[in-house]
Scaffold this motif. Structure first.
Motif, mmCIF file in Angstrom:
data_model
loop_
_atom_site.group_PDB
_atom_site.id
_atom_site.type_symbol
_atom_site.label_atom_id
_atom_site.label_comp_id
_atom_site.label_asym_id
_atom_site.label_seq_id
_atom_site.Cartn_x
_atom_site.Cartn_y
_atom_site.Cartn_z
ATOM 1 N N SER A 94 78.421 -42.238 -79.953
ATOM 2 C CA SER A 94 77.839 -42.165 -78.597
ATOM 3 C C SER A 94 77.004 -40.907 -78.396
ATOM 4 C CB SER A 94 78.949 -42.231 -77.541
ATOM 5 O OG SER A 94 79.744 -43.357 -77.765
ATOM 6 N N ASN A 95 76.210 -40.572 -79.381
ATOM 7 C CA ASN A 95 75.291 -39.431 -79.296
ATOM 8 C C ASN A 95 73.891 -39.904 -79.662
ATOM 9 O OD1 ASN A 95 76.251 -36.757 -78.630
ATOM 10 N ND2 ASN A 95 77.712 -37.042 -80.309
ATOM 11 N N PRO A 96 73.259 -40.681 -78.799
ATOM 12 C CA PRO A 96 71.962 -41.252 -79.190
ATOM 13 C C PRO A 96 70.919 -40.189 -79.543
ATOM 14 C CG PRO A 96 72.675 -42.074 -77.035
ATOM 15 C CD PRO A 96 73.657 -41.030 -77.444
ATOM 16 N N VAL A 97 70.151 -40.500 -80.577
ATOM 17 C CA VAL A 97 69.111 -39.579 -81.029
ATOM 18 C C VAL A 97 67.827 -39.865 -80.259
ATOM 19 C CG1 VAL A 97 67.691 -38.926 -83.011
ATOM 20 C CG2 VAL A 97 70.134 -39.400 -83.315
ATOM 21 N N LYS A 98 67.284 -38.805 -79.626
ATOM 22 C CA LYS A 98 66.053 -38.990 -78.854
ATOM 23 C C LYS A 98 64.819 -38.803 -79.731
ATOM 24 C CE LYS A 98 64.146 -36.514 -75.069
ATOM 25 N NZ LYS A 98 64.552 -35.482 -74.121
ATOM 26 N N ARG A 99 64.880 -37.796 -80.611
ATOM 27 C CA ARG A 99 63.723 -37.528 -81.473
ATOM 28 C C ARG A 99 64.184 -37.087 -82.849
ATOM 29 N NH1 ARG A 99 59.434 -33.725 -80.297
ATOM 30 N NH2 ARG A 99 61.061 -32.264 -79.689
ATOM 31 N N VAL A 100 63.408 -37.466 -83.850
ATOM 32 C CA VAL A 100 63.630 -36.917 -85.185
ATOM 33 C C VAL A 100 62.587 -35.814 -85.343
ATOM 34 C CG1 VAL A 100 63.535 -37.399 -87.665
ATOM 35 C CG2 VAL A 100 64.576 -39.064 -86.110
ATOM 36 N N LEU A 101 63.066 -34.616 -85.651
ATOM 37 C CA LEU A 101 62.164 -33.462 -85.678
ATOM 38 C C LEU A 101 61.603 -33.251 -87.071
ATOM 39 C CD1 LEU A 101 64.567 -31.137 -83.673
ATOM 40 C CD2 LEU A 101 62.711 -32.547 -82.755
ATOM 41 N N ARG A 102 60.359 -32.795 -87.129
ATOM 42 C CA ARG A 102 59.828 -32.450 -88.457
ATOM 43 C C ARG A 102 58.852 -31.292 -88.332
ATOM 44 N NH1 ARG A 102 54.992 -36.318 -89.681
ATOM 45 N NH2 ARG A 102 54.804 -37.245 -87.633
ATOM 46 N N LYS A 103 58.801 -30.541 -89.424
ATOM 47 C CA LYS A 103 57.809 -29.465 -89.529
ATOM 48 C C LYS A 103 56.883 -29.885 -90.650
ATOM 49 C CE LYS A 103 59.701 -25.154 -87.939
ATOM 50 N NZ LYS A 103 61.099 -24.857 -88.132
ATOM 51 N N ALA A 104 55.591 -29.927 -90.358
ATOM 52 C CA ALA A 104 54.607 -30.449 -91.319
ATOM 53 C C ALA A 104 55.099 -31.808 -91.806
ATOM 54 C CB ALA A 104 54.376 -29.455 -92.437
ATOM 55 N N SER A 105 55.343 -31.941 -93.098
ATOM 56 C CA SER A 105 55.745 -33.278 -93.560
ATOM 57 C C SER A 105 57.217 -33.330 -93.967
ATOM 58 C CB SER A 105 54.850 -33.707 -94.723
ATOM 59 O OG SER A 105 55.002 -32.762 -95.750
ATOM 60 N N THR A 106 58.051 -32.499 -93.336
ATOM 61 C CA THR A 106 59.484 -32.498 -93.680
ATOM 62 C C THR A 106 60.333 -32.687 -92.424
ATOM 63 O OG1 THR A 106 59.031 -30.959 -95.476
ATOM 64 C CG2 THR A 106 61.322 -31.148 -94.804
ATOM 65 N N ALA A 107 61.296 -33.617 -92.517
ATOM 66 C CA ALA A 107 62.225 -33.799 -91.391
ATOM 67 C C ALA A 107 63.169 -32.601 -91.368
ATOM 68 C CB ALA A 107 63.013 -35.088 -91.563
ATOM 69 N N THR A 108 63.382 -32.051 -90.176
ATOM 70 C CA THR A 108 64.198 -30.823 -90.103
ATOM 71 C C THR A 108 65.443 -31.000 -89.245
ATOM 72 O OG1 THR A 108 62.862 -30.109 -88.226
ATOM 73 C CG2 THR A 108 62.227 -29.273 -90.400
ATOM 74 N N GLY A 109 65.555 -32.136 -88.552
ATOM 75 C CA GLY A 109 66.739 -32.324 -87.719
ATOM 76 C C GLY A 109 66.507 -33.373 -86.659
ATOM 77 N N ILE A 110 67.349 -33.323 -85.631
ATOM 78 C CA ILE A 110 67.251 -34.321 -84.568
ATOM 79 C C ILE A 110 67.414 -33.659 -83.200
ATOM 80 C CG2 ILE A 110 68.056 -36.318 -85.893
ATOM 81 C CD1 ILE A 110 70.878 -35.799 -84.815
ATOM 82 N N GLU A 111 66.875 -34.331 -82.196
ATOM 83 C CA GLU A 111 67.158 -33.924 -80.823
ATOM 84 C C GLU A 111 67.923 -35.067 -80.178
ATOM 85 O OE1 GLU A 111 63.730 -32.934 -78.391
ATOM 86 O OE2 GLU A 111 64.951 -33.289 -76.596
ATOM 87 N N LEU A 112 69.080 -34.734 -79.583
ATOM 88 C CA LEU A 112 69.891 -35.771 -78.951
ATOM 89 C C LEU A 112 69.375 -36.081 -77.553
ATOM 90 C CD1 LEU A 112 73.424 -34.487 -80.041
ATOM 91 C CD2 LEU A 112 72.070 -36.317 -81.064
ATOM 92 N N GLU A 113 69.808 -37.218 -77.005
ATOM 93 C CA GLU A 113 69.385 -37.602 -75.649
ATOM 94 C C GLU A 113 69.714 -36.512 -74.631
ATOM 95 O OE1 GLU A 113 67.668 -40.130 -74.598
ATOM 96 O OE2 GLU A 113 67.897 -41.790 -76.016
ATOM 97 N N ASN A 114 70.828 -35.776 -74.877
ATOM 98 C CA ASN A 114 71.220 -34.726 -73.926
ATOM 99 C C ASN A 114 70.432 -33.424 -74.124
ATOM 100 O OD1 ASN A 114 72.307 -33.497 -76.173
ATOM 101 N ND2 ASN A 114 74.443 -33.887 -75.644
#
Ligand code: FAD
Length: 339
Positions: A94-114
């Motif tokens: 129950s922690n929906p992901v709002k955005r997948v973060l990336r720097k240039a062409s590498t995924a670096t993490g996620i931002e949750l809905e909260n």
């Protein structure tokens, strides 16, 4: 299908069901769908199996036995959860992901809905591909146009509680009749009868399919239950038994639609995602593949091997081409085993 089984059998067994499921004429479906689902099955094999000339369960499409967890398929995932925790892993539900973060062409993490931001070395996504693409920044317009043409089909399941214990022996039935909208009827009592204990009622699940913008998707529950009651009565599967209760469950984005030309839209999206370092895309909805559970689990295992063992499996290739895809697996209590 016509080439393999003839026009008459295609009309009787395949056309109506497939058109109910996909909501488009078979002539607009890509042949990948049939290749994945019936594999190399031929009419001769069907006949041989019918008159018992072949070994039991020789062809996957014709199996008459399968292992099923005693408390339902969720047991597999509960066991996986326990193993992950035993090994020090953490699971956040129950922690929906709002955005997948990336720097240039590498995924670096996620931002949750909260709003919470979490940085990771690797991101593995099983959310529907179309949603992932909305949750990534800087996606070129041409790729967005490709994604806009990929569609999922939704399922509406109507559970009916019937006042009878022994209705019919099948686990599920495919409903070909053009006069009925229901496409599949599952009799849960026949999966694990012991689960019912002293209860002498039966729960049937009637599956209907539609697109998100179809009126059926937003029809009120009472009307959908009425339709299901009428349709189950007209099949005569429940005889004169009473329907005691009904419940509607709506499942969005259940089936990636392999409409003609879908690959031309999917390929550029696959390429775009492959170019993002440290991002793996897996699963039936995540990778837009008409997977069963075994393929979805296998994609997860292969993604883990890529990350943990530096392997270079091409995840997009799983469940793509049965002629080249020789691996066969069975689901066990804790994952998959080679068959
Ligand atoms: C009606 C129906 C009947 C089926 N019957 C069978 C069967 O008999 N046998 C069989 O083998 N397979 C069957 N399947 C297919 C099987 O269920 C799928 O192949 C399998 O569940 C796919 O696994 P997955 O991990 O790709 O997706 P899922 O199991 O759907 O997992 C994806 C996960 O991603 C999560 N998620 C989505 N968006 C976000 C977000 N923004 N943030 C965080 N998390 C998110 C979801 O909550 C979900 O938990 C059936 C499917 C349906 C719909």
């Amino acid at each position: 299908m016509t080439g393999r089984f003839g026009k008459r059998l295609f009309e009787i067994f395949f056309r109506t069901y497939s058109e109910k499921l996909w909501g488009i004429p078979c002539s607009e479906l890509d042949a990948d769908f049939a290749a994945q689902r019936i594999k190399k099955l031929s009419l001769l094999e069907v006949i041989k199996s019918f008159v018992k000339l072949t070994k039991k369960n020789e062809h996957k499409t014709l199996v008459d036995q399968f292992a099923y967890p005693l408390k339902g398929t969720g047991m597999v995932y509960e066991n996986m959860r326990d193993k992950i925790r035993e090994n020090g892993g953490k699971i956040h539900l129950s922690n929906p992901v709002k955005r997948v973060l990336r720097k240039a062409s590498t995924a670096t993490g996620i931002e949750l809905e909260n709003g919470e931001v979490k940085n990771f070395d690797e991101v593995v996504s099983s959310m529907p591909l179309t949603l992932l693409m909305k949750r990534l920044d800087n996606v070129p317009q041409s790729i967005r146009d490709n994604v806009a043409k990929l569609r999922y089909r939704n399922t509406v399941i109507v559970y009916l509680r019937i006042d009878a214990a022994d209705l019919f022996p099948d686990n599920w039935l495919y409903i070909h009749s053009e006069n009925l909208s229901v496409g599949r009827i599952t009799n849960f009592r026949n999966w694990v009868p012991e689960l019912y204990g002293e209860d002498d009622k039966t729960i049937l699940a009637l599956e209907y399919w539609c697109y998100e913008d179809d009126d059926f998707w937003s029809l009120e529950d009472a009307k959908i239950i009425d339709l299901a009651k009428k349709e189950i009565a007209s099949t005569r599967l429940i005889g004169s038994s009473e329907v005691l209760d009904g419940k509607v469950v709506r499942l969005p984005r259940c089936y990636p639609v392999y409409s003609k030309g879908y690959k031309e839209n999917l390929k550029p999206v696959e390429g775009f995602l492959t170019d993002i370092e440290s991002l793996s895309v897996i699963g039936r909805y995540g990778a837009f593949k008409y997977n069963n559970q075994d393929h979805s689990i296998l994609m997860g295992m292969r993604a883990a091997e890529n990350i943990a063992e530096g392997k270079s499996h091409d995840l997009w290739e799983i469940n793509t081409d049965y002629d080249n895809y020789q691996e066969s697996y069975i689901i066990t209590r804790t994952g998959l085993e080679k068959a």
